[in-house]
Design a protein around this motif. Structure first.
Motif, PDB file in Angstrom:
ATOM      1  N   PHE A  39       0.924  -1.132  -0.074  1.00 42.04           N
ATOM      2  CA  PHE A  39       0.107  -0.025  -0.078  1.00 42.04           C
ATOM      3  C   PHE A  39       1.064   1.188   0.086  1.00 42.04           C
ATOM      4  O   PHE A  39       2.275   1.183   0.333  1.00 42.04           O
ATOM      5  CB  PHE A  39      -0.832   0.084   1.287  1.00 42.04           C
ATOM      6  N   HIS A  42      -1.323   7.093  -0.428  1.00 43.74           N
ATOM      7  CA  HIS A  42      -2.905   7.226  -0.824  1.00 43.74           C
ATOM      8  C   HIS A  42      -3.751   6.134  -0.860  1.00 43.74           C
ATOM      9  O   HIS A  42      -4.970   6.168  -1.285  1.00 43.74           O
ATOM     10  CB  HIS A  42      -2.588   7.524  -2.556  1.00 43.74           C
ATOM     11  N   LEU A  43      -3.297   5.242   0.020  1.00 41.99           N
ATOM     12  CA  LEU A  43      -4.228   4.080   0.188  1.00 41.99           C
ATOM     13  C   LEU A  43      -4.405   3.075  -1.096  1.00 41.99           C
ATOM     14  O   LEU A  43      -5.293   2.470  -1.209  1.00 41.99           O
ATOM     15  CB  LEU A  43      -5.504   4.337   0.857  1.00 41.99           C
ATOM     16  N   ASN A  44      -3.576   3.251  -2.245  1.00 44.07           N
ATOM     17  CA  ASN A  44      -3.422   2.281  -3.308  1.00 44.07           C
ATOM     18  C   ASN A  44      -2.919   1.091  -2.701  1.00 44.07           C
ATOM     19  O   ASN A  44      -2.095   1.276  -1.909  1.00 44.07           O
ATOM     20  CB  ASN A  44      -2.573   2.717  -4.301  1.00 44.07           C
ATOM     21  N   GLY A  82      -6.738   3.959  -4.468  1.00 47.51           N
ATOM     22  CA  GLY A  82      -6.918   4.465  -3.198  1.00 47.51           C
ATOM     23  C   GLY A  82      -8.383   5.187  -3.050  1.00 47.51           C
ATOM     24  O   GLY A  82      -9.201   5.057  -2.191  1.00 47.51           O
TER      25      GLY A  82
END
Length: 96
Positions: A39, A42-44, A82
């Protein structure tokens, strides 16, 4: 927050889930269950061994009843952007 676990920010909870099975809820009534491999800020996320569930709701025009359908598919590796993530749920730890 908890000093002994090193959790000072919400992203630290995601870090604790690395290499664990997680449930990810997405926009558009989609859910993913898979192993969290990576991860970023950006929370991708990158998930492995993913089971995707898509829920659709249709209205029967004759009876006006809701018809709920679920479509499932398996994906070996998946990148998730994200900004589409609503929730990441860590695996259950211990019994209640």
């Amino acid at each position: 927050m908890a000093e002994n676990t090193g959790i000072t920010e919400p992203i630290d909870l995601v870090r604790l889930c690395l290499d664990e099975r997680v449930l990810v809820k997405l926009r558009g009534d989609r859910e993913l269950q898979g192993t969290l491999h990576a991860f970023d800020q950006h929370l991708n996320i990158v998930l492995g061994d993913v089971q995707e569930t898509i829920t659709t709701v249709a209205i029967d025009e004759e009876t006006l009843e809701e018809i709920i359908q679920q479509t499932k598919r398996s994906v070996p590796m998946l990148f998730v952007r994200g900004d589409g993530i609503i929730l990441i749920s860590p695996p259950a730890r211990g019994g209640v």
